[in-house]
Structures are given as structure tokens and as C-alpha cells.
Design a protein around this motif. Structure first.
Motif, PDB file in Angstrom:
ATOM      1  N   ASP A   1       0.730  -1.186  -0.164  1.00  0.00           N
ATOM      2  CA  ASP A   1       0.000  -0.039  -0.030  1.00  0.00           C
ATOM      3  C   ASP A   1       0.940   1.285  -0.005  1.00  0.00           C
ATOM      4  OD1 ASP A   1      -2.273   1.673   0.318  1.00  0.00           O
ATOM      5  OD2 ASP A   1      -2.552   1.515   2.326  1.00  0.00           O
ATOM      6  N   PRO A   2       1.546   1.567  -1.151  1.00  0.00           N
ATOM      7  CA  PRO A   2       2.713   2.619  -1.158  1.00  0.00           C
ATOM      8  C   PRO A   2       2.364   4.002  -0.661  1.00  0.00           C
ATOM      9  CG  PRO A   2       2.409   1.272  -3.161  1.00  0.00           C
ATOM     10  CD  PRO A   2       1.226   0.976  -2.436  1.00  0.00           C
ATOM     11  N   ALA A   3       3.076   4.421   0.271  1.00  0.00           N
ATOM     12  CA  ALA A   3       2.811   5.807   0.872  1.00  0.00           C
ATOM     13  C   ALA A   3       3.610   7.010  -0.199  1.00  0.00           C
ATOM     14  CB  ALA A   3       3.192   5.914   2.151  1.00  0.00           C
ATOM     15  N   ALA A   4       4.627   6.514  -0.699  1.00  0.00           N
ATOM     16  CA  ALA A   4       5.414   7.360  -1.439  1.00  0.00           C
ATOM     17  C   ALA A   4       6.209   6.766  -2.472  1.00  0.00           C
ATOM     18  CB  ALA A   4       6.243   8.313  -0.412  1.00  0.00           C
ATOM     19  N   ILE A   5       7.176   7.665  -3.118  1.00  0.00           N
ATOM     20  CA  ILE A   5       8.131   6.960  -4.025  1.00  0.00           C
ATOM     21  C   ILE A   5       9.382   7.178  -3.598  1.00  0.00           C
ATOM     22  CG2 ILE A   5       9.248   7.212  -6.333  1.00  0.00           C
ATOM     23  CD1 ILE A   5       6.247   8.589  -7.386  1.00  0.00           C
ATOM     24  N   PHE A   6      10.131   6.191  -2.750  1.00  0.00           N
ATOM     25  CA  PHE A   6      11.204   6.348  -2.124  1.00  0.00           C
ATOM     26  C   PHE A   6      12.480   6.294  -3.334  1.00  0.00           C
ATOM     27  CE2 PHE A   6       8.126   4.602   0.583  1.00  0.00           C
ATOM     28  CZ  PHE A   6       7.983   5.491   1.483  1.00  0.00           C
ATOM     29  N   TYR A   7      13.082   7.134  -3.588  1.00  0.00           N
ATOM     30  CA  TYR A   7      14.055   7.226  -4.488  1.00  0.00           C
ATOM     31  C   TYR A   7      15.801   7.264  -4.121  1.00  0.00           C
ATOM     32  CZ  TYR A   7      13.831  12.284  -4.346  1.00  0.00           C
ATOM     33  OH  TYR A   7      13.897  13.642  -3.999  1.00  0.00           O
ATOM     34  N   ALA A   8      15.843   7.995  -3.059  1.00  0.00           N
ATOM     35  CA  ALA A   8      17.587   8.006  -2.684  1.00  0.00           C
ATOM     36  C   ALA A   8      17.675   8.259  -1.245  1.00  0.00           C
ATOM     37  CB  ALA A   8      17.993   9.090  -3.513  1.00  0.00           C
ATOM     38  N   GLN A   9      18.787   7.569  -0.773  1.00  0.00           N
ATOM     39  CA  GLN A   9      19.543   7.981   0.477  1.00  0.00           C
ATOM     40  C   GLN A   9      20.415   8.887   0.192  1.00  0.00           C
ATOM     41  OE1 GLN A   9      20.497   4.939   3.091  1.00  0.00           O
ATOM     42  NE2 GLN A   9      22.408   6.070   3.728  1.00  0.00           N
ATOM     43  N   ILE A  10      20.462  10.089   0.830  1.00  0.00           N
ATOM     44  CA  ILE A  10      20.981  11.324   0.531  1.00  0.00           C
ATOM     45  C   ILE A  10      22.585  11.579   1.302  1.00  0.00           C
ATOM     46  CG2 ILE A  10      20.884  13.879   0.608  1.00  0.00           C
ATOM     47  CD1 ILE A  10      19.071  12.185  -1.368  1.00  0.00           C
ATOM     48  N   LYS A  11      23.345  11.873   0.477  1.00  0.00           N
ATOM     49  CA  LYS A  11      24.855  12.673   1.014  1.00  0.00           C
ATOM     50  C   LYS A  11      24.690  13.856   0.828  1.00  0.00           C
ATOM     51  CE  LYS A  11      29.751  12.097   0.164  1.00  0.00           C
ATOM     52  NZ  LYS A  11      30.793  11.482  -0.613  1.00  0.00           N
ATOM     53  N   LYS A  12      25.182  14.595   1.872  1.00  0.00           N
ATOM     54  CA  LYS A  12      25.228  16.171   1.948  1.00  0.00           C
ATOM     55  C   LYS A  12      26.321  16.772   1.930  1.00  0.00           C
ATOM     56  CE  LYS A  12      20.420  17.267   2.781  1.00  0.00           C
ATOM     57  NZ  LYS A  12      19.905  18.035   1.834  1.00  0.00           N
ATOM     58  N   ALA A  13      26.365  18.208   1.534  1.00  0.00           N
ATOM     59  CA  ALA A  13      27.455  18.974   1.817  1.00  0.00           C
ATOM     60  C   ALA A  13      27.092  20.301   2.145  1.00  0.00           C
ATOM     61  CB  ALA A  13      28.161  19.261   0.416  1.00  0.00           C
ATOM     62  N   THR A  14      27.943  20.895   2.988  1.00  0.00           N
ATOM     63  CA  THR A  14      27.885  22.325   3.550  1.00  0.00           C
ATOM     64  C   THR A  14      28.966  22.998   3.085  1.00  0.00           C
ATOM     65  OG1 THR A  14      26.640  21.833   5.642  1.00  0.00           O
ATOM     66  CG2 THR A  14      27.691  23.782   5.761  1.00  0.00           C
ATOM     67  N   VAL A  15      28.817  24.209   2.352  1.00  0.00           N
ATOM     68  CA  VAL A  15      29.773  25.039   2.022  1.00  0.00           C
ATOM     69  C   VAL A  15      29.999  26.175   2.891  1.00  0.00           C
ATOM     70  CG1 VAL A  15      30.697  26.415  -0.288  1.00  0.00           C
ATOM     71  CG2 VAL A  15      28.916  24.318  -0.415  1.00  0.00           C
ATOM     72  N   LEU A  16      31.532  26.347   2.972  1.00  0.00           N
ATOM     73  CA  LEU A  16      31.794  27.497   3.962  1.00  0.00           C
ATOM     74  C   LEU A  16      33.202  28.277   3.526  1.00  0.00           C
ATOM     75  CD1 LEU A  16      32.235  24.915   7.252  1.00  0.00           C
ATOM     76  CD2 LEU A  16      30.555  26.908   7.110  1.00  0.00           C
ATOM     77  N   GLN A  17      33.124  29.379   3.873  1.00  0.00           N
ATOM     78  CA  GLN A  17      34.266  30.183   3.523  1.00  0.00           C
ATOM     79  C   GLN A  17      35.682  29.534   3.970  1.00  0.00           C
ATOM     80  OE1 GLN A  17      34.442  32.695   1.293  1.00  0.00           O
ATOM     81  NE2 GLN A  17      32.152  32.650   1.147  1.00  0.00           N
ATOM     82  N   ALA A  18      36.716  29.391   3.386  1.00  0.00           N
ATOM     83  CA  ALA A  18      37.881  28.927   3.834  1.00  0.00           C
ATOM     84  C   ALA A  18      38.762  29.094   5.278  1.00  0.00           C
ATOM     85  CB  ALA A  18      39.124  29.000   2.756  1.00  0.00           C
ATOM     86  N   ASP A  19      38.176  30.144   5.676  1.00  0.00           N
ATOM     87  CA  ASP A  19      38.605  30.672   7.046  1.00  0.00           C
ATOM     88  C   ASP A  19      37.857  30.237   8.280  1.00  0.00           C
ATOM     89  OD1 ASP A  19      36.673  32.569   6.548  1.00  0.00           O
ATOM     90  OD2 ASP A  19      37.748  34.354   6.805  1.00  0.00           O
ATOM     91  N   ILE A  20      36.611  29.514   7.938  1.00  0.00           N
ATOM     92  CA  ILE A  20      35.673  29.222   8.991  1.00  0.00           C
ATOM     93  C   ILE A  20      36.362  27.884   9.729  1.00  0.00           C
ATOM     94  CG2 ILE A  20      33.437  28.438   9.657  1.00  0.00           C
ATOM     95  CD1 ILE A  20      33.676  31.499   9.039  1.00  0.00           C
ATOM     96  N   ARG A  21      36.400  27.809  11.050  1.00  0.00           N
ATOM     97  CA  ARG A  21      36.873  26.573  11.923  1.00  0.00           C
ATOM     98  C   ARG A  21      35.717  26.227  12.860  1.00  0.00           C
ATOM     99  NH1 ARG A  21      39.970  27.059   8.005  1.00  0.00           N
ATOM    100  NH2 ARG A  21      41.925  27.693   7.949  1.00  0.00           N
ATOM    101  N   GLY A  22      35.849  24.944  13.103  1.00  0.00           N
ATOM    102  CA  GLY A  22      35.148  24.585  14.335  1.00  0.00           C
ATOM    103  C   GLY A  22      33.612  23.990  13.734  1.00  0.00           C
ATOM    104  N   PHE A  23      33.540  23.953  12.450  1.00  0.00           N
ATOM    105  CA  PHE A  23      32.334  23.196  11.847  1.00  0.00           C
ATOM    106  C   PHE A  23      32.512  21.764  11.985  1.00  0.00           C
ATOM    107  CE2 PHE A  23      29.950  21.382   8.330  1.00  0.00           C
ATOM    108  CZ  PHE A  23      28.624  21.573   8.777  1.00  0.00           C
TER     109      PHE A  23
END
Length: 585
Positions: free
Chosen positions: A543-565
Motif C-alpha cells: 500500500d505505497p505511501a510514497a515514491i522512495f528514490y534516494a538516500q542522501i549524501k550532504k555537503a555544507t559550503v563554508l568560506q575557507a577561514d571558518i573553523r570549528g564546523f
């Protein structure tokens, strides 16, 4: 209170030594932790890492012989701190609900981490270790039926009122009794908060369970729901029709976090300044500015120009280019997120939903749209979440099978269906167009409807009936903590429709609900796995509830001088603002 931990460096060392991290990953993570480039290169050499293509980041001062520098420190032990104390982050849309015990939206939760606090937080990249937040200490009894939290003794809310144990209890009572959005995070463990939460003294409270609860601490570290709000503000702004002052909290912020809101424009920007009476060590940044930037291309331009310092909403096509920009860091990480297309349960019968699942362009979406930031999945559970069952088959595109099932469902050539997604979301737009093209090949018309993100959220999490909703709506979800029940309950249980959760397409299946209720109280991993497998089979095939299509890989973009993330596979798209800082260049 210093919140950087030496075990992060050990994890980096072990990851490099075991070959789990590439040279690029070691460099990127080392810089985020504040290590100098010579120190990172020494680590790579010690672990036998081979040189890869691409230039290394610009070096900072090397540590003195025989010394290990503090994060971001020079050889003299002093950090090279920038004078620029603003951090600007770009969101992809507005945040219409600012009540942290109601909003079940990722961008809202990312915002809340600047100004609200849970009792405890996930530590670094771990999904099962914790660090202090509002609570300084915590413990549990041997059978996991009582959990004790010791609060920071000088904690205050942004309105100046004390955040003592009575206030924390009142906040959790509100969370449980209001029954909005993520309340299942607490209701699973605490049904009667007035009786089950005991105030011992001004800084101590105890949660008492009716049975062993090994997942309770994980739930308390969720960024969805268990954030502490000011009871005084609730009392001041409540009404007879709104006893929990939800309407007021939906537009105002009063927490205990390191930053206090000074400007709230839900569709434009949010400005937070350091809270002078914050109970812990003050953070590096004086101001956090969250800008609402709807268009993908504009977010990329603002990152490349340096006007924005961090963004977790960059489409895969742009990420591939931004990886090679030396002015930026692209921090990639695996997540527990699974993405799907919600299907309207009231408008589409089971055969129709099966037919549309066969019509989805799975391979094209993975290869052409996600560009490597996703992999095929066989249901709503990520392969790293307890309960995942690899034996369940995965859908593939089969237009002939799709047409047969749609015909059997009573759908005729020329019939029109609606697919709604947020304006400015290039990824969703591309997927919708591929789906539209597949359906056109079998004579079905798919009408694409772009709406403002805030309007989409109000529709998805509001109480309008399913007849007023589109046939298809894009969605992505990950558990509030590492548990399959928590992933599925808010999205598909019949008790989670409308504003009570995230069951935006009013999915209702009695057998699913029955098995989910068993899963909720399962006490062994074997039982969890068996029940989860049965449940996922219903959601995807029977009894499908949705179309399941992907498990996700993420990326966060930061300026090069940011530390501690440090990214976390459950705190997806969020920023640990209290850890982060900018290095002088």
C-alpha cells in the motif's frame, strides 16, 4: 565552558590510519578542527597517506617541536582569531513557524540552534554520544527508568527570567500537552509529564519512565522539539483559545541559547546577537545573520563572492564546481536522510500509487540530478538506521508496468495530475520535469506547480483536507534520533496527519498503524528489525505511501577561514554555532 574535544583528533587519526578517510577528507576535517596544515601533513605522512591531485590549503603556523597546539593555535599557543565577528548563513526559504515545539522543519531547527537549547546535544559527528547544552551533567539508573539532569546554575532566558528546574519542567509539559509537530519525540517516553518529571531542587530534575527506555537520551538530543522555551513568556502571551501561546511563539523567540533575536523577518532574514547573560562560555561570533535566498544560483554567487559565509543548500551541480574553489570548503558527509515523493492517499488508490512508483525516473535522478549525492534505497529507512532490511526489493523504472497498473486503477490517457514544489529549488524542478516526461510517454499529464516555500510548509504541516492538496509533493526526512519508528511515525501514522506531525498526504493503513504501535514499545533489536521489515514492505509495495528514490549524501559550503564546523548525520544542514570561529588570514 570549552566545548572542543581531543577525541575528535583521535577520530581523525584513526580514520586516516584505517584508510576510511581520503587525503582530501583528512585535510578538510583537520582544518575544520583548527589543526595547522603542517600538522595535518605530518599526520598523513605518519599514516602512509599518498599524495592526491589538488593543492593543499594555505598553511598556518606549525606547532613547536614536541607540542600539540590547541585548535587553531599558533606555535606560541595563541589562536589567530579574525576581527570579523559576523557569520552570515543562507537559507533557501522562509521560516513561517518559529515555535521550536511546533515547527518540524529543517531550516527552522537550524535557526533554533543559535537561540534555543536542548538539555544535551550530539557530540561532533557521533549519533550516539552527547555533550552538555543546558544541562551540565546527566545520569541514569541501571534499568534505564530514571534520568537525572543537572542544569547550569546561572541559566537565564532571553527575557531575563531564570531557567531553573521548574521552568524546564513547565517547558516540557507545554511540549507534551500542546501536541504539535515533533511532540512524538517526548510522547513516546513521557505520557504524563506533570507526574513523570520531578523537580528535585532548583538545578535538578528527574524524568521517570514506566519501562526501560534506552533511546531516551537520544531523543533529548534531538534538534526537533525538546528545546526549552520561556514559561514566563508563555504565561504572558497565552489566551483562552491559545493556552500555550503558540501563535506568539510562532513569531517570537525566547530561549536560553548563546544568541538572542534582534530582528525577525520570516521571509527575508533573521539577526541574532550574542546574549550577554548566556550561562556558558560566550561564542566567537558577535552576530549570526540568516538570509533567505530563494534562488540556487544566487546562493552560489553569494558564497563565491564571500558575502555569505555558510550554506547547506547548494544543488549538486554547483557543488561539483565549488569543490575546486580554494576560497571555499565543501564539507561532504553521509546522512540518515531518505528522500521521497509523497502521494495523496485520498486522491490515488493503491494501484495508482504502485503505477506512479514504477513511472519515477530513478536512475536519471541519481545520476543526472543528484550527481552522486544520493544512492538507491528500498524504502524510508537509511541503511545506517536500526531496522533497515536489505532484503526488501527496490523499485526501478518500468513504464509498461506503470501504464498497466494505472489503467487498472481507472486512470485514462489524458488525465491530469499535480506536482507541487518550492520556487527556486532547481533540484526538485529537474526531478519533476523528468517525472513529467516519463508520464507523458504513457499519455499522462503532470502539471507542475511552484509555490513559495513558506506556503508549501503551511500546506504540508497545516490542517487543510487532502482534497485541497496536490497529488504529489516532494519530501525528505531523517530520524530525530537513530531509530526506525521515529523516522516513520511522524510521516505515515494516521495519528500524525495535519499539524500533529508530517503525514502531509493523510496516509492511513490500519495494519501499518498496528505494527507501528508494536514497534514503538519493542525492547530488542531483533524485534525492531522484524517489525520494521514488515512495515517497510507495506509502505513501499503493499500500500505505497510514497515514491522512495534516494538516500542522501550532504555537503555544507563554508568560506575557507571558518573553523570549528563539524557535520552530523542527524543534525543535517545545521551549524554548531557555539563551536565555530573565523581564523585570521
Amino acid at each position: 565552558m570549552e566545548r572542543r574535544h581531543p577525541e575528535h583528533y583521535l577520530d581523525l587519526l584513526l580514520g586516516a590510519r584505517a584508510g576510511r578517510l581520503t587525503r582530501r577528507q583528512v585535510l578538510t576535517r583537520g582544518l575544520r578542527l583548527g589543526l595547522s596544515t603542517p600538522a595535518i601533513l605530518s599526520l598523513l605522512a605518519a599514516c602512509g597517506q599518498q599524495e592526491e591531485g589538488g593543492a593543499a590549503p594555505a598553511p598556518t603556523s606549525a606547532p613547536a617541536a614536541g607540542q600539540t597546539p590547541a585548535p587553531g593555535a599558533t606555535a606560541t599557543g595563541e589562536r589567530r582569531l579574525s576581527d570579523n565577528r559576523d557569520f552570515v548563513v543562507a537559507f533557501s526559504g522562509g521560516v513561517p513557524d518559529l515555535d521550536p515545539q511546533s515547527a518540524y522543519d529543517n531550516q527552522a531547527s537550524a535557526l533554533f540552534l543559535a537561540c534555543y537549547e536542548m538539555l544535551i546535544a550530539l557530540k561532533g559527528e557521533s549519533t550516539f554520544e552527547y555533550e552538555p547544552m543546558l544541562a551540565r551533567e546527566w545520569s541514569q539508573n541501571d534499568d534505564l527508568t530514571e534520568f537525572t539532569f543537572k542544569l547550569a546554575p546561572n541559566a537565564k532566558f532571553h527575557d531575563g527570567t531564570p531557567c531553573d528546574a521548574e521552568a524546564v519542567k513547565a517547558s516540557f509539559v507545554r511540549f507534551r500537552r500542546m501536541e504539535r509537530g515533533p511532540y512524538n519525540v517526548i510522547s513516546r517516553f513521557v505520557d504524563n509529564p506533570e507526574e513523570q518529571i520531578e523537580v528535585v531542587d532548583a538545578t535538578t530534575l528527574v524524568f521517570k519512565m514506566t519501562k526501560p527506555e534506552p533511546l531516551f537520551l537520544a531523543a533529548m538530543a534531538s534538534e526537533y522539539g525538546p528545546l526549552v522555551v520561556s514559561p514566563a513568556a508563555m504565561e504572558q502571551h497565552k489566551t483562552a483559545d491559545d493556552p500555550y501561546a503558540h501563535e506568539w511563539f510562532a513569531q517570537n523567540i525566547v530561549g536560553t541559547g548563546p544568541y538572542k533575536a534582534v530582528e525577525i523577518l520570516p521571509q527575508e532574514r533573521f539577526v541574532f546577537e550574542r546574549f550577554a547573560d548566556y550561562h556558558s562560555e560566550p561564542p566567537f561570533f558577535d552576530r549570526i545573520i540568516a538570509r533567505v535566498v530563494v534562488e540556487d544560483a544566487t546562493r552560489r554567487q553569494l558564497m563565491e563572492s564571500g558575502e555569505v559565509h555558510g550554506c547547506a543548500y547548494i544543488n549538486p551541480e554547483d557543488l561539483l564546481v565549488m569543490r575546486d574553489n580554494p576560497a571555499l570548503q565543501v564539507v561532504e558527509y553521509d546522512t540518515t536522510e531518505v528522500d521521497w515523493i509523497r502521494m495523496n492517499y485520498a486522491k490515488l488508490n493503491a494501484k495508482a500509487r504502485q503505477g506512479f512508483a514504477y513511472a519515477w525516473p530513478y536512475q536519471e535522478v541519481i545520476e543526472q540530478v543528484l550527481r552522486g549525492y544520493g544512492k538507491p534505497i528500498n524504502g524510508p529507512i537509511a541503511d545506517t538506521v536500526i531496522g533497515y532490511d536489505p532484503s526488501i526489493p527496490t523499485y526501478t523504472t518500468d513504464l509498461e508496468k506503470a501504464k498497466q497498473l494505472l489503467t487498472e486503477a481507472g486512470i485514462r490517457e489524458g488525465d491530469t495530475f499535480t506536482y507541487m514544489f518550492a520556487t527556486g529549488d532547481a533540484t526538485d524542478s529537474a526531478m519533476a520535469q523528468l517525472f513529467q516526461a516519463n508520464l507523458a510517454q504513457i499519455g499522462i499529464t503532470l502539471e507542475l506547480q511552484q509555490v513559495d516555500r513558506a506556503a508549501l510548509l503551511e500546506l504540508a504541516y497545516g490542517d487543510s483536507p487532502p482534497e485541497e492538496r496536490p497529488h504529489f509533493m516532494s519530501a525528505g526526512w531523517w530520524p530525530d534520533y537513530n531509530d526506525s519508528w521515529n523516522q516513520m511515525y511522524p510521516n505515515f501514522h494516521s495519528d500524525s496527519v495535519g499539524s500533529k506531525g508530517s503525514n502531509a498526504m493523510f496516509y492511513q493503513n490500519a495494519e501499518f498503524d498496528r505494527l507501528m504501535d508494536q514497534l514503538q514499545v519493542a525492547e530488542s533489536e531483533e524485534e525492531i528489525r522484524e517489525l520494521t521489515g514488515q512495515i517497510v514492505k507495506i509502505l513501499t509495495w503493499d500500500d505505497p505511501a510514497a515514491i522512495f528514490y534516494a538516500q542522501i549524501k550532504k555537503a555544507t559550503v563554508l568560506q575557507a577561514d571558518i573553523r570549528g564546523f563539524t557535520p552530523n548525520g542527524i543534525y543535517i544542514n545545521s551549524f554548531p554555532f557555539w563551536h565555530m570561529w573565523r581564523e585570521a588570514t
